[in-house]
Enzyme design. Structure first.
Site, PDB file in Angstrom:
ATOM      1  N   ARG A 172      30.710  17.946  45.689  1.00 50.28           N
ATOM      2  CA  ARG A 172      32.025  18.361  46.183  1.00 50.28           C
ATOM      3  C   ARG A 172      32.978  17.167  46.224  1.00 50.28           C
ATOM      4  NH1 ARG A 172      28.204  21.752  48.785  1.00 50.28           N
ATOM      5  NH2 ARG A 172      28.565  23.879  48.076  1.00 50.28           N
ATOM      6  N   ASP A 201      27.371  21.261  41.560  1.00 50.79           N
ATOM      7  CA  ASP A 201      27.799  22.458  42.287  1.00 50.79           C
ATOM      8  C   ASP A 201      29.021  23.029  41.582  1.00 50.79           C
ATOM      9  OD1 ASP A 201      28.251  24.384  44.556  1.00 50.79           O
ATOM     10  OD2 ASP A 201      26.717  23.102  45.448  1.00 50.79           O
ATOM     11  N   HIS A 271      26.123  28.398  41.754  1.00 45.38           N
ATOM     12  CA  HIS A 271      26.775  27.107  41.940  1.00 45.38           C
ATOM     13  C   HIS A 271      26.939  26.378  40.606  1.00 45.38           C
ATOM     14  CE1 HIS A 271      26.987  27.142  46.294  1.00 45.38           C
ATOM     15  NE2 HIS A 271      25.716  27.491  46.379  1.00 45.38           N
ATOM     16  N   GLU A 335      22.546  30.965  47.292  1.00 42.37           N
ATOM     17  CA  GLU A 335      23.899  31.508  47.207  1.00 42.37           C
ATOM     18  C   GLU A 335      24.297  31.866  45.770  1.00 42.37           C
ATOM     19  OE1 GLU A 335      25.974  29.298  51.013  1.00 42.37           O
ATOM     20  OE2 GLU A 335      25.937  28.224  49.097  1.00 42.37           O
TER      21      GLU A 335
END
Length: 409
Positions: A172, A201, A271, A335
């Protein structure tokens, strides 16, 4: 700002349970450090006077112990200003480093201070290193100390847990090699032996992959970043960076000298929007994609029905294995939205072909995720490595030999 944070944090960590002192005087050590050793037994009489005439002994022709000695000399100079010489000849007025302790825990150590010497004996070079950390943290922090009085003591210690890890997300927000090394130094100070390095990601791909150069060249750059939690406002500031394979080898070696194993995380099959920005053909829609500028989780995931995508996964993991000596490789698995798989003809065809049927516990798409994770595990197992995934890898059925890292419960 980041560099200032790291420098100030490192100084703060180094002064835990210590007293900042002025220069040119004699000071006394304090063994009440963090983490606190299991046994600290004061000896009634005597103390050791640490000064610039003190030497550091380590066995000859032992590279790991030689590095331990170099680091100890560096730590003492940083704390006190005293420059100690390293020798392979035993003598008095010495800090003696051994790795001969008989203990079932390879990271155990003893630290014995007498009037003649300080002896740190580890069950391994790593055990000796943790004894060095205890000694290091017991010293005062002085710009220039003429000497330090070390009260006679017997310390015996061993870590309670064999895996002591910290997670570091550079995907990030990118951190330079020097900043990563500073973080490693902070881990070493606190006896941490694993660095979980989250390298990819939706918001950034930070590792060079030779076979797919656009992963880092394209996936490592985003033109701006959302302000807050998806407010619709953006900072207008480009954010970029990735590590070359040579830089990664350098960081791995730096960590290994401090007895820290780096566990890389390459997040899949979700991701993956930063990866898809460079290689849109591996997504369900074909794009176009861009490195995600928002907070949270993108719906754009790898196309599990595309054979070329499976080869992509294999190629990437093989290059990761070539770089990292860690027994474990982390593949994320968390996720992963399934909406595009439900609409994707190739993914639905894969579900039918592999007989991935829904039941009361799992949807067919969750079974498809398990199919991808199991494939990644086979790739790693064939290279003699073990796979870790976040607890979502349980959805659809656990891969045969996977290790689950639980972050939700």
């Amino acid at each position: 700002m980041i560099k200032k944070f790291f420098k100030s944090t490192f100084v703060a960590c180094a002064t835990i349970s210590l007293m900042l002192v002025s220069c040119g005087e004699t000071y006394q050590a304090n063994y009440e450090v963090i983490p606190l050793p299991k046994e600290i037994t004061p000896v009634e009489k005597g103390s050791f006077k640490l000064s610039e005439s003190t030497v550091i002994y380590c066995p000859a022709e032992d590279a790991a112990m030689e590095k331990n000695a170099q680091l100890l000399a560096q730590y003492i100079e940083q704390s006190t200003g005293m420059k100690l010489q390293i020798t392979n000849q035993l003598s008095s007025n010495a800090i003696v480093l051994f790795a001969q302790l008989e203990n079932e825990n390879p990271e155990a150590y003893t630290l014995t201070v007498s009037s003649d010497e300080i002896v740190i004996n580890g069950a391994s070079a790593a055990g000796c290193f943790y004894g060095i950390q205890t000694l290091r943290k017991s010293l005062p922090v002085a710009e220039k100390a003429s000497s330090v009085e070390m009260p006679a003591v017997e310390i015996a210690d061993a870590p309670r847990f064999s895996y002591r890890g910290a997670h570091f997300d550079v995907s990030r927000h990118f951190f330079t090699v020097d900043e990563v090394k500073c973080f490693i130094d902070m881990l070493a100070l606190h006896n941490i032996n694993r660095l979980h390095w989250h390298l990819t990601d939706d918001q950034g791909w930070r590792i060079e992959i030779k076979k797919y150069p656009r992963l880092a060249e394209v996936g490592g750059y985003r033109p701006e970043t959302v302000i807050g939690r998806n407010t619709g406002r953006y900072d207008g500031t480009p954010h970029q960076g990735f590590y070359t394979q040579d830089e990664i080898r350098d960081v791995i070696a730096y960590a290994a000298e401090r007895h820290i194993t780096i566990v890389p995380e390459i997040d899949l099959p979700g991701h993956m929007q930063a990866a898809l920005a460079g290689y849109p053909e591996f997504g369900c829609t074909g794009g176009p994609y861009k490195v995600w500028q928002d907070w949270g989780v993108s719906d754009n995931v790898l196309c599990a029905g595309n054979d070329a995508t499976m080869q992509f996964i294999k190629d990437v993991l093989n290059e990761v294995v070539d770089l990292f000596p860690s027994e474990y490789i982390h593949v994320g698995g968390d996720e992963c939205p399934k909406d595009q798989w439900k609409k994707c003809p190739k993914c639905q065809q894969r579900i039918r072909k592999e007989g991935l049927r829904a039941d009361k516990k799992h949807t067919a798409e969750e079974r498809l995720q398990s199919y991808v994770i199991s494939f990644a595990e086979r790739v790693l197992n064939e290279r003699g490595r073990k796979m870790i995934g976040w607890d979502e890898v349980l959805e659809g059925g656990l891969a045969p030999n996977a290790t689950v890292m639980s972050w939700r419960g």
